[in-house]
Design an enzyme around this catalytic site. Structure first.
Site, mmCIF file in Angstrom:
data_model
loop_
_atom_site.group_PDB
_atom_site.id
_atom_site.type_symbol
_atom_site.label_atom_id
_atom_site.label_comp_id
_atom_site.label_asym_id
_atom_site.label_seq_id
_atom_site.Cartn_x
_atom_site.Cartn_y
_atom_site.Cartn_z
ATOM 1 N N GLU A 84 -0.213 5.175 8.508
ATOM 2 C CA GLU A 84 1.084 5.272 9.179
ATOM 3 C C GLU A 84 0.905 5.462 10.683
ATOM 4 O OE1 GLU A 84 3.360 7.169 5.299
ATOM 5 O OE2 GLU A 84 3.044 8.432 7.039
ATOM 6 N N CYS A 93 0.648 -0.616 4.662
ATOM 7 C CA CYS A 93 0.513 -0.196 3.265
ATOM 8 C C CYS A 93 -0.946 -0.316 2.814
ATOM 9 C CB CYS A 93 1.359 -1.075 2.360
ATOM 10 S SG CYS A 93 3.124 -0.862 2.563
ATOM 11 N N GLU A 146 -2.029 -1.733 0.120
ATOM 12 C CA GLU A 146 -2.295 -3.087 -0.373
ATOM 13 C C GLU A 146 -2.607 -4.024 0.793
ATOM 14 O OE1 GLU A 146 0.269 -1.151 -1.035
ATOM 15 O OE2 GLU A 146 1.006 -1.402 -3.082
ATOM 16 N N CYS A 167 4.565 -6.071 0.202
ATOM 17 C CA CYS A 167 3.225 -6.208 -0.394
ATOM 18 C C CYS A 167 3.235 -7.143 -1.593
ATOM 19 C CB CYS A 167 2.663 -4.848 -0.769
ATOM 20 S SG CYS A 167 2.135 -3.932 0.697
HETATM 21 ZN ZN LIG Z 1 3.680 -2.259 0.824
#
Ligand SMILES: [Zn+2]
Length: 135
Positions: A46, A54, A56, A90
């Site tokens: 973040e 993310c 992924e 994602c």
């Molecule tokens: Zn995501």
């Protein structure tokens, strides 16, 4: 329920521990497994302006950086016992490298498979590379 192997659980827990999630307090880990068995881990990262990465996406970046272009399996582990499924963005990102046989497995922190998806169940009738003109 089935269980993934302990080495994979270890990889996911390490990535989960390294997740940088000071704003959401929701660490996530992912591993992308290619048809040759190579695995690429990622965690969420973040940033203060809230446009973080993310897990992924992080793992797919590592996979693509290594020259891989096809996903055999995707493993996702969240912080709790709830189903930590890939977000919409994602799902589309996974779709880019998925085949009809790609499995997306959502795991508990103990490595228990909570639910398994195919690309078609995760993102039905998805837009993909085939919809664009051949390059
Ligand atoms: Zn995501």
């Amino acid at each position: 329920m089935s269980q993934v192997d302990s080495a994979l659980v270890e990889t996911l827990l390490t990535a989960l521990g390294n997740a940088y999630a000071p704003y959401s307090s929701h660490p996530v880990a992912a591993v992308m497994e290619c048809p040759d068995g190579q695995q690429f881990a990622g965690c969420n990262v973040e940033v203060a302006h809230y446009k973080g990465l993310c897990a992924e996406a992080s793992a797919i970046s590592a996979m693509a950086t290594a020259g891989q272009r096809e996903l055999a399996k995707v493993y996702v582990m969240g912080p709790g016992e709830h189903l930590c499924t890939p977000c919409g963005d994602c799902r589309q990102r996974i779709r880019e490298f998925a085949t009809p046989d790609t499995q997306i497995l959502v795991l508990s922190r103990e490595g228990e498979v909570l639910k398994t998806y195919t690309m078609e169940t995760l993102l039905p009738d998805a837009f993909g590379p085939e919809q664009l003109p051949a390059r």
